[in-house]
Design an enzyme around this catalytic site. Sequence first.
Site, PDB file in Angstrom:
ATOM      1  N   GLY A   1      10.950  12.071 -14.038  1.00 17.42           N
ATOM      2  CA  GLY A   1       9.585  11.679 -14.380  1.00 17.42           C
ATOM      3  C   GLY A   1       9.560  10.339 -15.086  1.00 17.42           C
ATOM      4  O   GLY A   1       8.953  10.195 -16.148  1.00 17.42           O
TER       5      GLY A   1
ATOM      6  N   THR B   1       8.341   7.537 -13.650  1.00 20.92           N
ATOM      7  CA  THR B   1       7.415   6.627 -12.957  1.00 20.92           C
ATOM      8  C   THR B   1       6.175   6.303 -13.787  1.00 20.92           C
ATOM      9  O   THR B   1       5.393   5.434 -13.390  1.00 20.92           O
ATOM     10  CB  THR B   1       6.967   7.234 -11.609  1.00 20.92           C
ATOM     11  OG1 THR B   1       6.509   8.567 -11.859  1.00 20.92           O
ATOM     12  CG2 THR B   1       8.100   7.246 -10.608  1.00 20.92           C
TER      13      THR B   1
ATOM     14  N   ARG C   1       8.191  11.276  -7.970  1.00 29.34           N
ATOM     15  CA  ARG C   1       7.748  11.469  -6.581  1.00 29.34           C
ATOM     16  C   ARG C   1       7.087  10.227  -6.013  1.00 29.34           C
ATOM     17  O   ARG C   1       7.031  10.057  -4.809  1.00 29.34           O
ATOM     18  CB  ARG C   1       6.760  12.649  -6.510  1.00 29.34           C
ATOM     19  CG  ARG C   1       7.376  14.005  -6.836  1.00 29.34           C
ATOM     20  CD  ARG C   1       6.311  15.026  -7.124  1.00 29.34           C
ATOM     21  NE  ARG C   1       5.493  14.605  -8.249  1.00 29.34           N
ATOM     22  CZ  ARG C   1       4.399  15.214  -8.679  1.00 29.34           C
ATOM     23  NH1 ARG C   1       3.983  16.297  -8.057  1.00 29.34           N
ATOM     24  NH2 ARG C   1       3.722  14.755  -9.714  1.00 29.34           N
TER      25      ARG C   1
ATOM     26  N   ASP D   1      11.381  15.510  -6.129  1.00 29.78           N
ATOM     27  CA  ASP D   1      10.460  16.492  -6.710  1.00 29.78           C
ATOM     28  C   ASP D   1      11.308  17.523  -7.451  1.00 29.78           C
ATOM     29  O   ASP D   1      12.094  18.247  -6.825  1.00 29.78           O
ATOM     30  CB  ASP D   1       9.630  17.154  -5.590  1.00 29.78           C
ATOM     31  CG  ASP D   1       8.532  18.044  -6.155  1.00 29.78           C
ATOM     32  OD1 ASP D   1       8.720  18.627  -7.243  1.00 29.78           O
ATOM     33  OD2 ASP D   1       7.491  18.164  -5.498  1.00 29.78           O
TER      34      ASP D   1
ATOM     35  N   TYR E   1       0.220  25.898 -20.236  1.00 26.67           N
ATOM     36  CA  TYR E   1       0.930  24.663 -20.597  1.00 26.67           C
ATOM     37  C   TYR E   1       1.735  24.874 -21.888  1.00 26.67           C
ATOM     38  O   TYR E   1       2.942  24.607 -21.942  1.00 26.67           O
ATOM     39  CB  TYR E   1      -0.043  23.490 -20.762  1.00 26.67           C
ATOM     40  CG  TYR E   1       0.684  22.243 -21.197  1.00 26.67           C
ATOM     41  CD1 TYR E   1       1.523  21.569 -20.308  1.00 26.67           C
ATOM     42  CD2 TYR E   1       0.581  21.764 -22.506  1.00 26.67           C
ATOM     43  CE1 TYR E   1       2.237  20.444 -20.720  1.00 26.67           C
ATOM     44  CE2 TYR E   1       1.291  20.641 -22.910  1.00 26.67           C
ATOM     45  CZ  TYR E   1       2.118  19.988 -22.014  1.00 26.67           C
ATOM     46  OH  TYR E   1       2.833  18.887 -22.418  1.00 26.67           O
TER      47      TYR E   1
ATOM     48  N   LYS F   1       5.947  24.941 -22.731  1.00 22.57           N
ATOM     49  CA  LYS F   1       6.630  24.105 -23.717  1.00 22.57           C
ATOM     50  C   LYS F   1       7.324  24.956 -24.788  1.00 22.57           C
ATOM     51  O   LYS F   1       8.319  24.534 -25.381  1.00 22.57           O
ATOM     52  CB  LYS F   1       5.654  23.099 -24.325  1.00 22.57           C
ATOM     53  CG  LYS F   1       5.171  22.055 -23.318  1.00 22.57           C
ATOM     54  CD  LYS F   1       6.325  21.264 -22.694  1.00 22.57           C
ATOM     55  CE  LYS F   1       5.859  20.174 -21.754  1.00 22.57           C
ATOM     56  NZ  LYS F   1       6.963  19.376 -21.191  1.00 22.57           N
TER      57      LYS F   1
ATOM     58  N   GLY G   1       3.074  14.944 -30.094  1.00 24.60           N
ATOM     59  CA  GLY G   1       1.655  15.301 -30.131  1.00 24.60           C
ATOM     60  C   GLY G   1       0.894  14.417 -29.159  1.00 24.60           C
ATOM     61  O   GLY G   1       1.446  13.942 -28.150  1.00 24.60           O
TER      62      GLY G   1
HETATM   63  P1  NDP Z   1       2.650  11.157 -17.207  1.00 17.99           P
HETATM   64  O1  NDP Z   1       1.708  11.875 -16.299  1.00 17.99           O
HETATM   65  O2  NDP Z   1       2.373   9.734 -17.524  1.00 17.99           O
HETATM   66  O3  NDP Z   1       4.142  11.265 -16.628  1.00 17.99           O
HETATM   67  C1  NDP Z   1       4.610  12.441 -16.022  1.00 17.99           C
HETATM   68  C2  NDP Z   1       5.851  12.120 -15.237  1.00 17.99           C
HETATM   69  O4  NDP Z   1       6.358  13.336 -14.672  1.00 17.99           O
HETATM   70  C3  NDP Z   1       5.589  11.168 -14.094  1.00 17.99           C
HETATM   71  O5  NDP Z   1       6.646  10.230 -13.999  1.00 17.99           O
HETATM   72  C4  NDP Z   1       5.591  12.073 -12.871  1.00 17.99           C
HETATM   73  O6  NDP Z   1       6.090  11.368 -11.749  1.00 17.99           O
HETATM   74  C5  NDP Z   1       6.588  13.144 -13.300  1.00 17.99           C
HETATM   75  N1  NDP Z   1       6.439  14.385 -12.556  1.00 17.99           N
HETATM   76  C6  NDP Z   1       5.417  15.280 -12.598  1.00 17.99           C
HETATM   77  N2  NDP Z   1       5.639  16.271 -11.725  1.00 17.99           N
HETATM   78  C7  NDP Z   1       6.821  16.001 -11.113  1.00 17.99           C
HETATM   79  C8  NDP Z   1       7.590  16.642 -10.117  1.00 17.99           C
HETATM   80  N3  NDP Z   1       7.193  17.797  -9.556  1.00 17.99           N
HETATM   81  N4  NDP Z   1       8.762  16.095  -9.739  1.00 17.99           N
HETATM   82  C9  NDP Z   1       9.171  14.939 -10.300  1.00 17.99           C
HETATM   83  N5  NDP Z   1       8.506  14.275 -11.245  1.00 17.99           N
HETATM   84  C10 NDP Z   1       7.329  14.805 -11.644  1.00 17.99           C
HETATM   85  O7  NDP Z   1       2.682  12.024 -18.531  1.00 17.99           O
HETATM   86  P2  NDP Z   1       3.645  11.977 -19.818  1.00 17.99           P
HETATM   87  O8  NDP Z   1       4.499  10.793 -19.801  1.00 17.99           O
HETATM   88  O9  NDP Z   1       2.786  12.212 -20.986  1.00 17.99           O
HETATM   89  O10 NDP Z   1       4.503  13.294 -19.568  1.00 17.99           O
HETATM   90  C11 NDP Z   1       5.919  13.327 -19.674  1.00 17.99           C
HETATM   91  C12 NDP Z   1       6.317  14.593 -20.399  1.00 17.99           C
HETATM   92  O11 NDP Z   1       5.798  14.530 -21.726  1.00 17.99           O
HETATM   93  C13 NDP Z   1       5.767  15.875 -19.787  1.00 17.99           C
HETATM   94  O12 NDP Z   1       6.776  16.855 -19.810  1.00 17.99           O
HETATM   95  C14 NDP Z   1       4.638  16.257 -20.740  1.00 17.99           C
HETATM   96  O13 NDP Z   1       4.389  17.631 -20.729  1.00 17.99           O
HETATM   97  C15 NDP Z   1       5.211  15.790 -22.050  1.00 17.99           C
HETATM   98  N6  NDP Z   1       4.301  15.600 -23.162  1.00 17.99           N
HETATM   99  C16 NDP Z   1       3.221  14.753 -23.052  1.00 17.99           C
HETATM  100  C17 NDP Z   1       2.383  14.580 -24.125  1.00 17.99           C
HETATM  101  C18 NDP Z   1       1.149  13.741 -24.046  1.00 17.99           C
HETATM  102  O14 NDP Z   1       0.242  13.901 -24.896  1.00 17.99           O
HETATM  103  N7  NDP Z   1       1.065  12.798 -23.102  1.00 17.99           N
HETATM  104  C19 NDP Z   1       2.650  15.224 -25.426  1.00 17.99           C
HETATM  105  C20 NDP Z   1       3.785  16.107 -25.409  1.00 17.99           C
HETATM  106  C21 NDP Z   1       4.575  16.245 -24.328  1.00 17.99           C
HETATM  107  P3  NDP Z   1       5.520  11.447 -10.250  1.00 17.99           P
HETATM  108  O15 NDP Z   1       4.047  11.754 -10.351  1.00 17.99           O
HETATM  109  O16 NDP Z   1       5.822  10.090  -9.689  1.00 17.99           O
HETATM  110  O17 NDP Z   1       6.320  12.528  -9.621  1.00 17.99           O
HETATM  111  C1  8X3 Z   2       0.695  17.402 -24.747  1.00 19.26           C
HETATM  112  C2  8X3 Z   2       0.099  17.519 -26.109  1.00 19.26           C
HETATM  113  O1  8X3 Z   2      -1.724  18.621 -27.488  1.00 19.26           O
HETATM  114  O2  8X3 Z   2      -2.347  17.693 -25.330  1.00 19.26           O
HETATM  115  O3  8X3 Z   2       1.867  18.127 -24.691  1.00 19.26           O
HETATM  116  O4  8X3 Z   2      -1.088  19.727 -25.445  1.00 19.26           O
HETATM  117  S1  8X3 Z   2      -1.319  18.450 -26.072  1.00 19.26           S
END
Ligand code: NDP
Ligand code: 8X3
Length: 256
Positions: free
Chosen positions: A16, A18, A41, A63, A156, A160, A187
């Site tokens: 992930g 990208t 992806r 994926d 969700y 986590k 967060g």
């Molecule tokens: P983004 O949506 O910006 O990034 C998510 C990344 O995950 C993308 O690169 C996407 O790539 C990849 N991804 C999703 N599904 C797949 C799949 N099936 N196979 C391969 N890659 C996948 O969100 P974030 O950067 O915020 O998310 C990254 C992580 O951080 C996640 O685990 C999220 O739960 C976690 N997180 C986020 C928070 C927030 O507030 N933003 C807080 C806490 C945790 P592509 O679509 O190209 O496949």
């Molecule tokens: C993402 C943080 O608070 O939106 O993991 O669920 S929250």
Amino acid sequence: MYQMLDPKTLTVLITGGTSGIGAATARRFLAAGSKVIVTGRRADRLAALAAEFGDAIHTLELDVRDWEATQAAFAALPDPFANYNVVCANAGLAMGLEPAQAANMSDWEEMVATNINGVLYTVRATLPSMIARGEGHVVFTGSVAGDYPYPGGNTYGATKAFVKQFSLNVWADVVGTGVRVTNVEPGLTETEFSIVRFKGDEDRAGKLYEGVKHLTGEDIAEQIFFCCTVPRNVNINRIHALAADQSFSALSVKRR
Ligand code: NDP
Ligand code: 8X3
């Protein structure tokens, strides 16, 4: 003087990568001279990263919900990327904010397939080779949602919570092998996360961060970079970081 690890000795595999936290993490390590493998992806995003960083990066269209493909892709990495010593199990997503009684089963299934199965596949496919090399680090992207419930967070947050406990249990298994394990639990972080959660509704996603000192992908990348460069006698189990304008809610009471 306290000696941090030289990031030039690190080869970092990021699922992930990208967008959001994963992309910022890739950029943080690349800026410090590490080699980086980025998976995701979206082929156009991967191609743009490959064009920008050249020999320092290897991109994989993958994926993480597909065990066979994940296993095959990580087993076939070319030199010098095959000797990765950091794995960021970061790919993940939230789908929807409906209450449990109204949620779409397909949303729940996608979160379980990505945030749980995808993480399991990533870890199982990469741990043996890092253990064989006697050096490595698995960094999970958990969430504060794994600790604190909120309305609509149902599946969700549960995924986590799984990631948090899995990370601690993996550490219990690999302790002494040279592989470290960390769960980074952010967060509110502005990335593409909420656009995905609200299925492309950018206005709704943007409003979540308006007027709020939220976290950024770069904040989390810096935390991951720190955990990976502390000396090898240290294992940081968890980093739990809220945004500066984010705190806890009181228990709610339903009045009739
Ligand atoms: P983004 O949506 O910006 O990034 C998510 C990344 O995950 C993308 O690169 C996407 O790539 C990849 N991804 C999703 N599904 C797949 C799949 N099936 N196979 C391969 N890659 C996948 O969100 P974030 O950067 O915020 O998310 C990254 C992580 O951080 C996640 O685990 C999220 O739960 C976690 N997180 C986020 C928070 C927030 O507030 N933003 C807080 C806490 C945790 P592509 O679509 O190209 O496949
Ligand atoms: C993402 C943080 O608070 O939106 O993991 O669920 S929250």
